[in-house]
Design a protein around this motif. Structure first.
Motif, PDB file in Angstrom:
ATOM      1  N   PHE A   8       0.682  -1.265   0.094  1.00 42.37           N
ATOM      2  CA  PHE A   8       0.032   0.047   0.086  1.00 42.37           C
ATOM      3  C   PHE A   8       0.866   1.085  -0.148  1.00 42.37           C
ATOM      4  N   GLY A  10       2.650   4.676   1.008  1.00 45.67           N
ATOM      5  CA  GLY A  10       3.186   5.020   2.226  1.00 45.67           C
ATOM      6  C   GLY A  10       3.632   3.930   3.242  1.00 45.67           C
ATOM      7  N   GLY A  12       6.258   2.399   2.969  1.00 47.08           N
ATOM      8  CA  GLY A  12       7.644   2.601   3.250  1.00 47.08           C
ATOM      9  C   GLY A  12       8.540   1.524   2.037  1.00 47.08           C
ATOM     10  N   THR A  15      11.552   3.479   0.910  1.00 40.99           N
ATOM     11  CA  THR A  15      12.562   3.465   1.973  1.00 40.99           C
ATOM     12  C   THR A  15      13.170   2.011   2.159  1.00 40.99           C
ATOM     13  N   THR A  27      11.426   9.507  -1.271  1.00 40.88           N
ATOM     14  CA  THR A  27      10.546   8.730  -0.558  1.00 40.88           C
ATOM     15  C   THR A  27       9.474   9.888  -0.060  1.00 40.88           C
ATOM     16  N   GLY A  71       3.359   3.236  -5.570  1.00 43.15           N
ATOM     17  CA  GLY A  71       1.986   2.764  -4.775  1.00 43.15           C
ATOM     18  C   GLY A  71       0.865   3.732  -4.528  1.00 43.15           C
ATOM     19  N   SER A 196       8.241   0.421  13.446  1.00 38.78           N
ATOM     20  CA  SER A 196       8.324   1.712  14.058  1.00 38.78           C
ATOM     21  C   SER A 196       9.868   1.833  14.809  1.00 38.78           C
ATOM     22  N   CYS A 221      13.606  -2.123   9.988  1.00 35.60           N
ATOM     23  CA  CYS A 221      13.100  -0.631  10.322  1.00 35.60           C
ATOM     24  C   CYS A 221      13.480   0.199   9.591  1.00 35.60           C
ATOM     25  N   GLY A 223      12.826   3.009   7.946  1.00 33.53           N
ATOM     26  CA  GLY A 223      12.966   4.474   8.301  1.00 33.53           C
ATOM     27  C   GLY A 223      14.581   4.812   8.985  1.00 33.53           C
TER      28      GLY A 223
HETATM   29  N1  LIG Z   1       8.774   6.018  11.260  1.00 36.59           N
HETATM   30  C1  LIG Z   1       9.027   5.430  10.212  1.00 36.59           C
HETATM   31  N2  LIG Z   1       8.813   6.050   8.980  1.00 36.59           N
HETATM   32  C2  LIG Z   1       9.072   5.405   7.868  1.00 36.59           C
HETATM   33  C3  LIG Z   1       9.766   3.937   7.755  1.00 36.59           C
HETATM   34  N3  LIG Z   1       9.601   3.964   6.670  1.00 36.59           N
HETATM   35  C4  LIG Z   1       9.198   4.587   5.816  1.00 36.59           C
HETATM   36  N4  LIG Z   1       9.042   5.586   6.549  1.00 36.59           N
HETATM   37  C5  LIG Z   1       8.401   6.889   6.153  1.00 36.59           C
HETATM   38  O1  LIG Z   1       7.164   6.821   5.571  1.00 36.59           O
HETATM   39  C6  LIG Z   1       6.923   7.591   4.389  1.00 36.59           C
HETATM   40  C7  LIG Z   1       6.706   6.758   3.182  1.00 36.59           C
HETATM   41  O2  LIG Z   1       7.798   5.975   3.012  1.00 36.59           O
HETATM   42  P1  LIG Z   1       8.081   5.610   1.318  1.00 36.59           P
HETATM   43  O3  LIG Z   1       9.234   4.736   1.244  1.00 36.59           O
HETATM   44  O4  LIG Z   1       8.006   6.853   0.389  1.00 36.59           O
HETATM   45  O5  LIG Z   1       6.894   4.823   1.177  1.00 36.59           O
HETATM   46  P2  LIG Z   1       6.278   4.306  -0.139  1.00 36.59           P
HETATM   47  O6  LIG Z   1       5.471   2.769   0.302  1.00 36.59           O
HETATM   48  O7  LIG Z   1       7.372   3.957  -1.168  1.00 36.59           O
HETATM   49  O8  LIG Z   1       5.186   5.103  -0.624  1.00 36.59           O
HETATM   50  P3  LIG Z   1       4.720   5.350  -2.366  1.00 36.59           P
HETATM   51  O9  LIG Z   1       5.678   4.805  -3.294  1.00 36.59           O
HETATM   52  O10 LIG Z   1       4.021   6.655  -2.241  1.00 36.59           O
HETATM   53  O11 LIG Z   1       3.535   4.073  -2.226  1.00 36.59           O
HETATM   54  C8  LIG Z   1       8.276   8.363   4.307  1.00 36.59           C
HETATM   55  O12 LIG Z   1       7.794   9.614   5.039  1.00 36.59           O
HETATM   56  C9  LIG Z   1       9.117   7.706   5.015  1.00 36.59           C
HETATM   57  O13 LIG Z   1      10.105   8.299   5.790  1.00 36.59           O
HETATM   58  C10 LIG Z   1       9.940   3.364   9.191  1.00 36.59           C
HETATM   59  O14 LIG Z   1      10.287   2.179   9.346  1.00 36.59           O
HETATM   60  N5  LIG Z   1       9.565   3.957  10.185  1.00 36.59           N
END
Ligand SMILES: Nc1nc2c(ncn2[C@@H]2O[C@H](COP(=O)(O)OP(=O)(O)OP(=O)(O)O)[C@@H](O)[C@H]2O)c(=O)[nH]1
Ligand SMILES: [Mg+2]
Length: 347
Positions: A8, A10, A12, A15, A27, A71, A196, A221, A223
């Motif tokens: 889905f 967001g 991650g 990331t 991201t 996504g 998280s 994890c 992020g």
């Molecule tokens: N707290 C936290 N934030 C995260 C983590 N992984 C990703 N994020 C945050 O979540 C947000 C979305 O991350 P993305 O990696 O862009 O997610 P995505 O699934 O690729 O999103 P889309 O390509 O738009 O679907 C960003 O602001 C990241 O910094 C994590 O493990 N912990």
């Protein structure tokens, strides 16, 4: 090996992609619709060892190719994987579903990995159901391939019961007939639990119960781990240990993915090239030869094999040979992890 990261919006994905590839793709929210591509080298001490001995012109490690799917579509309130993502996923060897287990301020929904897993499982089944139903309709009309029709008719009720094709007991012939459809639920599904930084080791009993020991999510994890990746190597381990994580995300992913996929490597050595080749456990020598070149598979005569351990113990090919550790194996020999192989062939 090609692995498709999906999930889905967001969750991650990008990331995680950055963590696994060391790249810096954008991201966060922003209506991206392109797929990011990256390659990760699979570290292998054995290849390092042989490179030290042979000093080859080229040292080649196994590689994993990652595609980070956009996504945008799955976030639509109607749900559903976009046709583009479905099409991309069909070309992958392995699917890796990123499940969000962290609060994302850009999203309304609270993290619930089991909810997201169930929803995505349904999406994959529906995508396959569409293919199977359409093809059955066609084959019932034109009678062009009764055996294929029979195989598809076995898949239909299974999918209608929302079960993935990988759990259907098909014969090798049936699987071969279905291969061209590249059914998504026939592919291995890896689960990546993106947690998280506040609770990197969090457990999700409901998710575990749902999986019933049949799959083991790989916990990342992403992020904070991508930030740790930017630190000096000496500091990295301490930060990871602080989070209760053993090794970098990339190492943990590779190790657990190889286990889950039951992959092993054999090695070819020489002054030109030392190289690791990835194969499924249980692969026979002639088939393994095909990884190196289709001519070698076709003209296979025999495999000359020394295990990595024997090579290491005796220090060189000639010494291992003198100690009787050099084996000639036929086409049906089941290749073992770390076998050093020289293929004899004739075309
Ligand atoms: N707290 C936290 N934030 C995260 C983590 N992984 C990703 N994020 C945050 O979540 C947000 C979305 O991350 P993305 O990696 O862009 O997610 P995505 O699934 O690729 O999103 P889309 O390509 O738009 O679907 C960003 O602001 C990241 O910094 C994590 O493990 N912990
Ligand atoms: Mg993304």
């Amino acid at each position: 090996m090609k692995i498709g990261l999906f999930g889905f919006a967001g969750s991650g994905k990008t990331t995680v992609f950055n963590l696994l590839t060391g790249l810096h793709a954008d991201t966060g929210p922003g209506g991206k619709s392109k797929t990011n591509l990256g390659v990760t080298r699979v570290p292998d001490d054995r290849v390092d060892f042989f490179a030290g001995i042979y000093r080859p012109k080229k040292t080649v490690y196994a590689e994993i190719h990652f595609s980070d799917m956009p996504g945008d579509a799955p976030s639509k309130s109607s749900g559903g994987l976009s046709p583009q993502v479905v099409g991309d996923l069909r070309t992958m060897d392995v699917l890796a579903l990123v499940l969000r287990a962290f609060e994302n301020p850009a999203l309304d929904a609270s993290p619930d990995p089991l909810r997201d897993l169930r929803a995505m499982e349904t999406e994959l089944v529906l995508a396959d159901l569409q293919v199977v139903e359409k093809r059955i309709e066609r084959l019932r009309k034109d009678h062009s391939s009764p055996r294929e029709l029979e195989a598809l008719e076995r898949c239909l009720p299974h999918l209608e019961n929302e079960r993935p094709i990988r759990t259907l007991d098909l014969t090798d012939d049936e699987r071969a007939l279905l291969r061209g459809y590249r059914l998504l639920t026939d592919k291995t599904l890896l689960l990546l639990l993106n947690t998280s930084e506040d609770s990197p080791g969090a457990s999700f009993p409901e998710l575990e119960e749902h999986l019933a020991g049949e799959a083991h999510p790989i916990t990342l994890c992403a992020g904070i781990e991508t930030e740790i990746l930017e630190l000096d190597p000496e500091d990295r381990d301490a930060f990871l240990a602080d989070l209760g994580l053993d090794g970098s995300g990339r190492e943990r992913f590779i190790k657990q993915a190889y286990d889950a996929l039951d992959l092993i490597s054999f090695i070819t050595v020489g002054e030109d090239e030392c190289r690791a080749w990835t194969i499924p456990r249980g692969t026979v020598a002639q088939k393994a030869a095909g990884k190196v070149h289709s001519d070698i598979e076709r003209g296979f005569i025999r495999a000359e094999v020394i295990s990595y351990e024997d090579f290491r113990e005796h220090g060189s090919e000639s010494k291992a040979k003198a100690a009787g550790r050099y084996r000639l194996e036929g086409k049906d020999y089941v290749v073992a992890d770390g076998d050093v192989i020289n293929f004899r062939f004739n075309v």
